[in-house]
Design a protein around this motif. Structure first.
Motif, PDB file in Angstrom:
ATOM      1  N   VAL A 143       0.832  -1.202   0.000  1.00  0.00           N
ATOM      2  CA  VAL A 143       0.000   0.000   0.000  1.00  0.00           C
ATOM      3  C   VAL A 143       0.866   1.252   0.000  1.00  0.00           C
ATOM      4  N   GLN A 144       0.423   2.267  -0.763  1.00  0.00           N
ATOM      5  CA  GLN A 144       1.101   3.563  -0.784  1.00  0.00           C
ATOM      6  C   GLN A 144       0.134   4.621  -0.267  1.00  0.00           C
ATOM      7  N   LEU A 145       0.438   5.179   0.868  1.00  0.00           N
ATOM      8  CA  LEU A 145      -0.394   6.253   1.403  1.00  0.00           C
ATOM      9  C   LEU A 145       0.325   7.589   1.418  1.00  0.00           C
ATOM     10  N   PHE A 203      -1.526  10.504   0.070  1.00  0.00           N
ATOM     11  CA  PHE A 203      -2.801  10.805   0.690  1.00  0.00           C
ATOM     12  C   PHE A 203      -2.590  11.605   1.971  1.00  0.00           C
ATOM     13  N   ARG A 254      -4.137  12.197   5.254  1.00  0.00           N
ATOM     14  CA  ARG A 254      -5.165  11.623   6.106  1.00  0.00           C
ATOM     15  C   ARG A 254      -5.892  12.716   6.872  1.00  0.00           C
ATOM     16  N   SER A 299      -3.393  10.086  -8.395  1.00  0.00           N
ATOM     17  CA  SER A 299      -3.552   9.829  -6.961  1.00  0.00           C
ATOM     18  C   SER A 299      -4.282  10.973  -6.271  1.00  0.00           C
ATOM     19  N   ALA A 315      -7.847  10.645  -4.165  1.00  0.00           N
ATOM     20  CA  ALA A 315      -8.091  11.170  -2.819  1.00  0.00           C
ATOM     21  C   ALA A 315      -9.295  12.111  -2.806  1.00  0.00           C
ATOM     22  N   ARG A 365      -4.851  -2.378  -1.824  1.00  0.00           N
ATOM     23  CA  ARG A 365      -4.379  -1.016  -1.592  1.00  0.00           C
ATOM     24  C   ARG A 365      -5.532  -0.024  -1.594  1.00  0.00           C
ATOM     25  N   GLU A 373      -6.527   2.770   1.241  1.00  0.00           N
ATOM     26  CA  GLU A 373      -6.603   4.195   0.906  1.00  0.00           C
ATOM     27  C   GLU A 373      -7.946   4.784   1.333  1.00  0.00           C
ATOM     28  N   SER A 394      -8.002   5.176   5.003  1.00  0.00           N
ATOM     29  CA  SER A 394      -7.162   6.297   5.440  1.00  0.00           C
ATOM     30  C   SER A 394      -7.849   7.641   5.242  1.00  0.00           C
ATOM     31  N   SER A 397      -6.038   2.513   9.700  1.00  0.00           N
ATOM     32  CA  SER A 397      -5.166   2.839   8.571  1.00  0.00           C
ATOM     33  C   SER A 397      -3.806   3.336   9.032  1.00  0.00           C
TER      34      SER A 397
END
Length: 393
Positions: A194-196, A199, A201, A281, A285, A305, A309, A312, A368
């Motif tokens: 996962v790529q946060l 993002f 939060r 991305s 979001a 993922r 997301e 999150s 998350s």
């Protein structure tokens, strides 16, 4: 040390030589994970040469510095694979030499072939296990006349590839490890892909309130039917007939997009479905922040993922009880795969019981936090250090 990264992912090369990920999410930050430990990454994957106008904004440019490619003949599907398998093997065999590190991202035909070739040369390799062919080819999943054969072959191949590996990384905490274990003495670790990082939060979760219409959202490639967009179309149709006012945004593109648009028209829900295609991305979001409930009704998963997301962003979520989804969501928001009525009932329940739904949103936002990029990278680097170690033996 140089890393040879073997992936089932597909890439496209423009006329100027620039290479893009073909909707598989290989952004710069993914390669940076490996470049933290290796001075060079060479990707062994299918590469298709295309004209510039075939590139859209949803794809990722692969950086040139320290990332290069071993280009395999491009194919899609078993028939094309069989036509090109001899040439694929030739490229594989002439590029496997001792003194380099090898990671096979599996499942997949390419990873299976490379692992066999490495075993033949007594060259150790590591695996990243990101999916489950047993679930992919389960009844009610992928429609194919040889589904039964592919299911058992995929199960056998992945068990063998993982069992013969010298180190293993799993994207799940438990589910993939149980079905595809490494040998007892072999290093293993779990770390989601996962790529946060892109993002931001929110400080508080989404609050569901009474409104005239609710916004549902789902994310997934339409290159296959693994994400079950057809089930969501049918669920929307039932909701509409029951006078539950909802809209659905679908993020993701692929060859089945037009089929799903046609299905939405036949079911009378085309006016409430927005097939947005591949987006950046930042746009993902934004779409999540504007939505009320995230849906992931996949027929098969690793550790998704897109679901993390959505969590999150503080969204309440509904998912199927497959793969790593039960590791992320409570049982109370899980539904069986391919079950339209249960999905409809769950959506209606969550829209009608806002206290429950808002508590789920709060819980998801908190959970998350377990996917903090710094912690995940520490675990990935432990795995990569082991890959370097076994490659020097």
């Amino acid at each position: 040390m140089e890393l040879i990264f073997i992936t089932e992912g597909r890439f496209i090369k423009k006329q100027d030589g620039l290479i893009y990920s073909f909707g598989d999410g290989f952004s710069d930050s993914v390669w940076d994970r490996y470049l933290a430990k290796f001075n060079k990454v060479t990707v062994m994957a299918r590469v298709l040469s295309v004209t510039d106008d075939l590139i859209d904004s949803g794809e990722y440019l692969v950086p040139c510095n320290n990332v290069s490619f071993i280009e395999l003949p491009y194919y899609i599907g078993p028939a094309e694979f069989l036509k090109k398998v001899r040439n694929i093997k030739k490229v594989i065999n002439r590029n496997l030499v001792p003194g380099k590190a090898y990671i096979c991202r599996v499942p997949g035909q390419i990873g299976t072939m490379v692992s066999k070739a490495l075993e033949k040369e007594n060259i150790p390799y590591a695996v990243e296990v990101v999916g489950d062919p047993w679930e992919v080819f389960a009844p009610g999943g992928l429609e194919h006349p040889f589904r039964f054969f592919f299911r058992y072959k995929g199960l056998f191949d992945l068990k063998r590839v993982v069992a013969n590996s010298a180190a293993g990384l799993y994207v799940t905490c438990n589910s993939l490890q149980k079905r595809y274990p490494v040998k007892k003495s072999v290093f293993q670790i779990s770390a989601s892909d996962v790529q946060l990082s892109s993002f931001s939060r929110p400080s508080s979760p989404k609050i569901l309130v009474d409104k005239g219409s609710y916004k549902l959202i789902s994310i997934g490639s339409l290159a296959q039917m693994y994400k079950a967009p057809d089930i969501l179309m049918k669920a929307l149709s039932v909701l509409k007939k029951r006078n539950i006012s909802c809209t659905l945004t679908w993020l993701g593109d692929g060859v089945f997009k037009q089929d799903m648009i046609a299905l939405s028209e036949r079911l009378g829900v085309a006016d409430i479905v927005d097939f947005r295609g591949n987006v950046s991305s930042k746009e993902v979001a934004g779409c999540l922040s504007e939505s009320d409930i995230f849906l992931l009704v996949s027929r098969t998963e690793g550790l998704p993922r897109a679901l993390v997301e959505a969590m999150s962003m503080g969204l309440p979520c509904i998912g199927t009880s497959v793969g790593g989804i039960p590791e992320l969501l409570e049982k109370s928001v899980l539904v069986p795969k391919n079950n339209v009525e249960t999905l409809v009932d769950k959506i209606i329940f969550m829209l009608s019981n806002k206290d429950f739904t808002n508590k789920q949103a709060e819980r998801n936002l908190k959970m998350s936090g377990n996917f903090d990029e710094a912690e995940l990278q520490t675990r990935r680097e432990a795995f990569l250090s082991k890959v370097i170690e076994i490659s020097k033996e």
